[in-house]
Design a protein around this motif. Structure first.
Motif, short mmCIF file in Angstrom:
data_model
loop_
_atom_site.label_atom_id
_atom_site.label_comp_id
_atom_site.label_asym_id
_atom_site.label_seq_id
_atom_site.Cartn_x
_atom_site.Cartn_y
_atom_site.Cartn_z
N PHE A 169 61.89 89.65 52.75
CA PHE A 169 60.87 89.04 51.90
C PHE A 169 60.44 90.01 50.80
N THR A 170 60.23 89.47 49.60
CA THR A 170 59.74 90.30 48.51
C THR A 170 58.24 90.51 48.67
N GLU A 171 57.78 91.66 48.19
CA GLU A 171 56.37 92.03 48.32
C GLU A 171 55.67 92.22 46.98
N ARG A 172 56.43 92.27 45.90
CA ARG A 172 55.85 92.54 44.58
C ARG A 172 56.88 92.18 43.51
N ALA A 173 56.42 92.14 42.27
CA ALA A 173 57.33 91.90 41.15
C ALA A 173 58.37 93.02 41.09
N GLY A 174 59.62 92.67 40.92
CA GLY A 174 60.69 93.64 40.85
C GLY A 174 61.29 94.01 42.19
N HIS A 175 60.63 93.64 43.27
CA HIS A 175 61.12 94.02 44.60
C HIS A 175 62.45 93.35 44.93
N ALA A 176 62.66 92.11 44.44
CA ALA A 176 63.92 91.42 44.70
C ALA A 176 65.10 92.18 44.12
N THR A 177 64.91 92.82 42.97
CA THR A 177 65.97 93.62 42.37
C THR A 177 66.34 94.79 43.27
N GLU A 178 65.34 95.47 43.80
CA GLU A 178 65.58 96.59 44.70
C GLU A 178 66.32 96.14 45.96
N LEU A 179 65.86 95.04 46.55
CA LEU A 179 66.48 94.54 47.77
C LEU A 179 67.92 94.12 47.53
N ALA A 180 68.18 93.45 46.39
CA ALA A 180 69.54 93.01 46.09
C ALA A 180 70.46 94.19 45.82
N ALA A 181 69.95 95.20 45.11
CA ALA A 181 70.76 96.39 44.86
C ALA A 181 71.13 97.09 46.16
N ASN A 182 70.17 97.19 47.08
CA ASN A 182 70.45 97.79 48.39
C ASN A 182 71.50 96.99 49.14
N ALA A 183 71.40 95.66 49.05
CA ALA A 183 72.37 94.81 49.73
C ALA A 183 73.77 95.03 49.18
N ALA A 184 73.89 95.10 47.86
CA ALA A 184 75.20 95.33 47.24
C ALA A 184 75.75 96.70 47.63
N ASN A 185 74.90 97.70 47.65
CA ASN A 185 75.34 99.05 48.02
C ASN A 185 75.78 99.13 49.47
N ASN A 186 75.23 98.24 50.32
CA ASN A 186 75.56 98.24 51.74
C ASN A 186 76.69 97.28 52.10
N GLY A 187 77.35 96.74 51.07
CA GLY A 187 78.52 95.91 51.31
C GLY A 187 78.23 94.49 51.73
N ILE A 188 77.02 93.98 51.46
CA ILE A 188 76.71 92.58 51.75
C ILE A 188 77.56 91.69 50.85
N ASP A 189 78.14 90.64 51.42
CA ASP A 189 79.04 89.78 50.66
C ASP A 189 78.31 88.81 49.74
N ILE A 190 77.19 88.25 50.23
CA ILE A 190 76.44 87.26 49.45
C ILE A 190 74.95 87.55 49.60
N VAL A 191 74.24 87.53 48.47
CA VAL A 191 72.78 87.60 48.49
C VAL A 191 72.26 86.25 48.00
N VAL A 192 71.39 85.64 48.77
CA VAL A 192 70.84 84.33 48.42
C VAL A 192 69.45 84.51 47.82
N ALA A 193 69.26 84.00 46.61
CA ALA A 193 67.95 84.00 45.97
C ALA A 193 67.20 82.77 46.44
N VAL A 194 66.15 82.99 47.23
CA VAL A 194 65.32 81.89 47.73
C VAL A 194 64.02 81.93 46.93
N GLY A 195 63.98 81.15 45.86
CA GLY A 195 62.83 81.19 44.97
C GLY A 195 63.15 80.47 43.68
N GLY A 196 62.42 80.83 42.63
CA GLY A 196 62.61 80.19 41.33
C GLY A 196 63.46 81.01 40.39
N ASP A 197 63.41 80.66 39.11
CA ASP A 197 64.25 81.33 38.11
C ASP A 197 63.93 82.82 37.99
N GLY A 198 62.66 83.19 38.19
CA GLY A 198 62.31 84.60 38.14
C GLY A 198 62.97 85.38 39.26
#
Length: 340
Positions: free
Chosen positions: A40-69
């Motif tokens: 879960f995101t906790e603040r503005a910009g947190h989704a970017t950090e979480l997605a970057a960590n996922a990519a660095n850890n070899g996650i195949d798919i990251v699902v954006a659960v939210g709006g256009d932002g």
């Protein structure tokens, strides 16, 4: 081997409650294909950090659960990586999801993810900020600012802002340089579209493609008070290209200069920037889970199109040459929208 998938959930975006989504994901996700987790995101910009960590850890798919932002925050972290982005549309606009014809029903959106069809698609960049649907300036960015400030969300609020603010906005003069040369245009707005719509089925570039390596550039010329209702209709009816006030071109990169600093927007998020705006497309720079069952023939006019068209046609005879009548027309249109 099972693919690793991470759901990044913005608990406060859009109009959809997220409380039951973890249970829905657990029931619907194909566990023979995927090993998943939810963060879960906790603040503005947190989704970017979480997605970057996922990519660095070899996650195949990251699902954006939210709006256009949320989609933008996650997408910018996944560009030029081997990690794909998927979308569970929970926002008020859902521009990218609607362009890709992903199901708005959340259970069906998970079933689409289960099919795991991934395409390499384009994204745009404005002043070093990635965007996936549209960016723009002029009234385009002004409406984004007003929409962000609005207490209510959704297509009705968007249409209200177009009708209410459109008659007050002063056009600007822009110098546009692309592969074809330099041109000067006085414009109400300039929008650069990687995908077809702003969101809420407001189609600023109905023919835009996310795989052609080009941006659709829409220049809306200044218009008088008689044109405002028809432009609103054309946005939702996918007929904006037929409007005499619209000029369109395609470009892979362009520089736009204006007299003063002002707002631009990227995927609906407004930001103040300088006099020179640099925009380009990154061809097939992001992997996105698409809907293999999308059927474009099923596109139907939205209730907003029907409401505005009905109101405009009913009141057309009331229009005369003075401004008071036009303002009265817009008030009637707004009342009709508010009654939906």
């Amino acid at each position: 081997m099972k693919k690793k998938i991470t759901f990044i959930m913005n608990p406060i975006s859009g109009t959809v409650s997220k409380a039951r989504l973890p249970e829905l994901i657990e029931r619907t996700i194909d566990k023979d294909k995927f090993q998943y987790d939810i963060v879960f995101t906790e603040r503005a910009g947190h989704a970017t950090e979480l997605a970057a960590n996922a990519a660095n850890n070899g996650i195949d798919i990251v699902v954006a659960v939210g709006g256009d932002g949320t989609v933008n925050e996650i997408g910018r972290a996944l560009v030029h990586t081997d990690t794909a982005m998927a979308i569970m549309p929970c926002g008020s606009g859902n521009g990218l999801a609607r362009h890709l014809m992903l199901p708005m029903n959340l259970k069906k959106s998970i079933e689409t993810i289960n099919q795991c069809i991934i395409h390499d698609l384009d994204y745009g960049v404005i002043n070093d900020i990635p965007f996936f649907c549209t960016c723009g300036m002029g009234f385009d960015a002004f409406v984004s600012m007003k929409f962000a400030e609005a207490g209510r969300r959704g297509p009705i609020t968007y249409a209200e802002n177009v009708l209410r603010e459109g008659l007050r906005y002063e056009p600007e003069t822009y110098v546009i340089t692309d592969e074809e040369g330099t041109k000067q245009r006085k414009a109400f707005l300039i929008s650069c579209a990687n995908a077809s719509q702003y969101g809420n089925n407001a189609y600023i570039a109905p023919q835009a493609s996310m795989s052609d390596g080009l941006l659709d550039v829409i220049i809306m010329e200044p218009f008088d008070v008689f044109d405002a209702p028809q432009i609103s209709i054309d946005l939702f009816a996918k007929t904006i290209g037929n409007n005499s006030k619209i000029k369109m071109l395609k470009a892979s990169k362009l520089i736009i200069k204006r007299k003063n600093e002002g707002y631009i927007h990227f995927d609906g998020d407004p930001i103040m920037t300088g006099k020179e705006i640099n925009i380009h497309v990154e061809h097939k720079g992001i992997k996105i889970v698409v809907n293999p069952n999308a059927d474009k023939s099923k596109r139907k006019p939205t209730r907003v199109v029907n409401a505005i068209s009905e109101a405009f046609n009913t009141l057309r005879d009331d229009i005369n040459s003075n401004r008071r009548s036009i303002l009265a027309l817009n008030k009637k249109l707004l009342r009709r929208l508010n009654n939906l």
